[in-house]
Enzyme design. Structure first.
Site, mmCIF file in Angstrom:
data_model
loop_
_atom_site.group_PDB
_atom_site.id
_atom_site.type_symbol
_atom_site.label_atom_id
_atom_site.label_comp_id
_atom_site.label_asym_id
_atom_site.label_seq_id
_atom_site.Cartn_x
_atom_site.Cartn_y
_atom_site.Cartn_z
ATOM 1 N N VAL A 74 44.713 36.319 37.849
ATOM 2 C CA VAL A 74 43.333 36.462 38.335
ATOM 3 C C VAL A 74 43.314 36.929 39.787
ATOM 4 O O VAL A 74 42.524 37.795 40.179
ATOM 5 C CB VAL A 74 42.539 35.143 38.166
ATOM 6 C CG1 VAL A 74 41.123 35.299 38.701
ATOM 7 C CG2 VAL A 74 42.493 34.741 36.702
ATOM 8 N N CYS A 75 44.216 36.361 40.587
ATOM 9 C CA CYS A 75 44.272 36.761 42.005
ATOM 10 C C CYS A 75 44.638 38.235 42.124
ATOM 11 O O CYS A 75 44.096 38.959 42.951
ATOM 12 C CB CYS A 75 45.302 35.929 42.758
ATOM 13 S SG CYS A 75 44.944 34.181 42.732
ATOM 14 N N SER A 76 45.561 38.678 41.284
ATOM 15 C CA SER A 76 45.971 40.078 41.341
ATOM 16 C C SER A 76 44.798 40.988 41.012
ATOM 17 O O SER A 76 44.561 41.982 41.686
ATOM 18 C CB SER A 76 47.106 40.344 40.350
ATOM 19 O OG SER A 76 48.228 39.577 40.702
#
Lengths: 173, 156
Positions: B44-46
Site C-alpha cells: 500500500v505504501c508503495s
C-alpha cells in the site's frame, strides 16, 4: 465512498448504448496488467448488455511505473483524431504484453491510419493536455490505482478482478 | 489523535539522504504535504508513494512540495526511492525512532511504525488539513488536492 467528480460528457470516449441505464467509467492505464485483465471482462459485458450499458474509458497513465503508458494513451487519442479510438484501444490491450514504441506505430499501420498525421498527433500538446486532464479528474475523484471503475457516478469497490464481480454490478440495481 | 487544522506544524530535522537533512523551515513560503506512512516496500505504501510521484506536477501547481516520512533508515529510503523511481524526498524518522511522527500524533506504538497520516501545511507553517487513513487504505490524492484548492480560494 468516492464519486465521479467529472461527469461523463461529449469529451469522453464512449461505446455501447447512449443514455443507457448503466454508465460504467473506467480509469485505466494501457500498460497496467490489471487493466489488461479487466479488458476482456468489459468487452464481454458490452456484448451481453447491448441495450442498457454505456462504457467510458478515461486515461490514468502511471508513467513512472509504466514507461509506455503515456505513449499508449497518446496513441489511442491520436487514433481518435482518425475516428479509430476504440480500434486502437482494443489493439493496445490485446497486445499489452508486447508493447513497445515500434509496436504502437505498427498498430497504426495495421489500422490503416494516416501515418504522418498519427505521428504528429502522438506529440500534440492538446492531446497531451487531454490525457493529463483525465488523470487529474481521476485523482480528484479518488482514483489511486488502476483500473478504477465508477458505475453511474459511484466508485466501484466490489470488483475483485473477476468477470463475475463486474457483471454483478449490473444486477444489483 | 493526529494534529488538526490550525495547529502550528512541529519542527523537524531529518535525513532525506545519507548526508543531507531537511527541516520544516527549509520550506517557508511554500506549502508542504507531509505523508507519514508505515513502511518502505509494503504494497500500500508503495502504491501511495508512486501515486504522489505522478501527482508532483499538480502539487507544484499549488506551490506545494511533498515529503514522505517513515521510521525506515536513510539507506533503506535510498534503495526504495531508486527502485520506485521516486522524485520527492523521503525522510527517515529513525533516531530517536518515530520522534517526529509522535509530535504529529502519527505514531503506532504497538507496531513501532508511523501511521498513514497526511498533513497539508501552509506557507506560514500552520497545518491547514490533516487526515488519518487505516494502514491498509491508500488515501489517494483527492483530499490533498481539495485542501490545496481551498487554500487557493481562501487567498483570493
Amino acid at each position: 465512498m468516492s464519486t465521479l467528480r467529472v461527469p461523463v460528457s461529449g469529451e469522453d470516449h464512449t461505446t455501447g448504448t447512449a443514455q443507457a441505464k448503466f454508465v460504467l467509467v473506467e480509469y485505466g492505464d494501457y500498460q497496467c496488467p490489471h487493466c489488461g485483465l479487466a479488458f476482456p471482462f468489459v468487452k464481454k459485458l458490452l456484448k451481453k448488455h447491448t441495450t442498457d450499458l454505456q462504457f467510458v474509458f478515461r486515461n490514468f497513465p502511471l508513467q513512472e511505473s509504466h514507461p509506455l503508458a503515456m505513449m499508449a494513451a497518446m496513441a489511442a487519442e491520436a487514433a481518435d483524431r482518425q475516428d479509430k479510438f476504440w480500434e486502437m484501444h482494443d489493439m493496445i490491450f490485446k497486445n499489452q504484453k508486447h508493447l513497445s514504441p515500434d509496436a504502437i506505430l505498427g498498430f497504426a499501420s495495421k489500422l490503416k491510419l494516416n501515418q504522418n498525421q498519427f505521428g504528429k498527433d502522438l506529440r500534440d500538446q492538446a492531446l497531451l493536455s487531454k490525457v493529463e486532464a483525465d488523470f487529474e479528474g481521476g485523482l480528484r475523484s479518488g482514483v489511486n490505482g488502476t483500473p478504477t471503475f465508477f458505475l453511474n457516478g459511484e466508485q466501484v469497490t466490489s470488483y475483485n478482478e473477476t468477470y463475475k464481480s463486474l457483471e454483478a454490478l449490473l444486477k444489483e440495481k | 489523535m493526529i494534529l488538526q487544522k490550525n495547529t502550528p506544524a512541529p519542527d523537524f530535522e531529518l535525513y532525506n539522504s545519507p548526508d543531507h537533512k531537511l527541516k520544516l523551515s527549509d520550506f517557508k513560503g511554500k506549502r508542504l504535504i507531509l505523508a507519514f506512512y508505515p513502511a518502505d516496500w509494503s504494497p500500500v505504501c508503495s502504491d501511495q508513494m508512486s501515486l504522489y510521484n505522478e501527482t508532483l506536477r499538480l502539487f507544484h501547481k499549488h506551490n506545494a512540495e511533498v515529503l514522505g516520512i517513515s521510521v525506515d533508515s536513510k539507506w533503506c529510503h535510498m534503495a526504495f526511492e531508486e527502485n520506485r523511481n521516486l522524485h520527492f524526498p523521503l525522510l527517515a524518522d529513525f533516531e530517536p525512532k518515530g520522534a517526529v511522527s509522535k509530535k504529529y500524533g502519527a505514531y503506532n506504538e504497538q507496531e513501532g511504525e508511523s501511521l498513514r497520516a497526511l498533513f497539508v501545511i501552509d506557507e506560514k507553517g500552520i497545518i491547514q488539513w490533516s487526515h488519518l487513513s487505516p494502514d491498509s487504505v491508500n488515501p489517494g490524492a483527492d483530499g490533498i488536492l481539495d485542501a490545496l484548492e481551498a487554500m487557493d480560494n481562501h487567498k483570493k
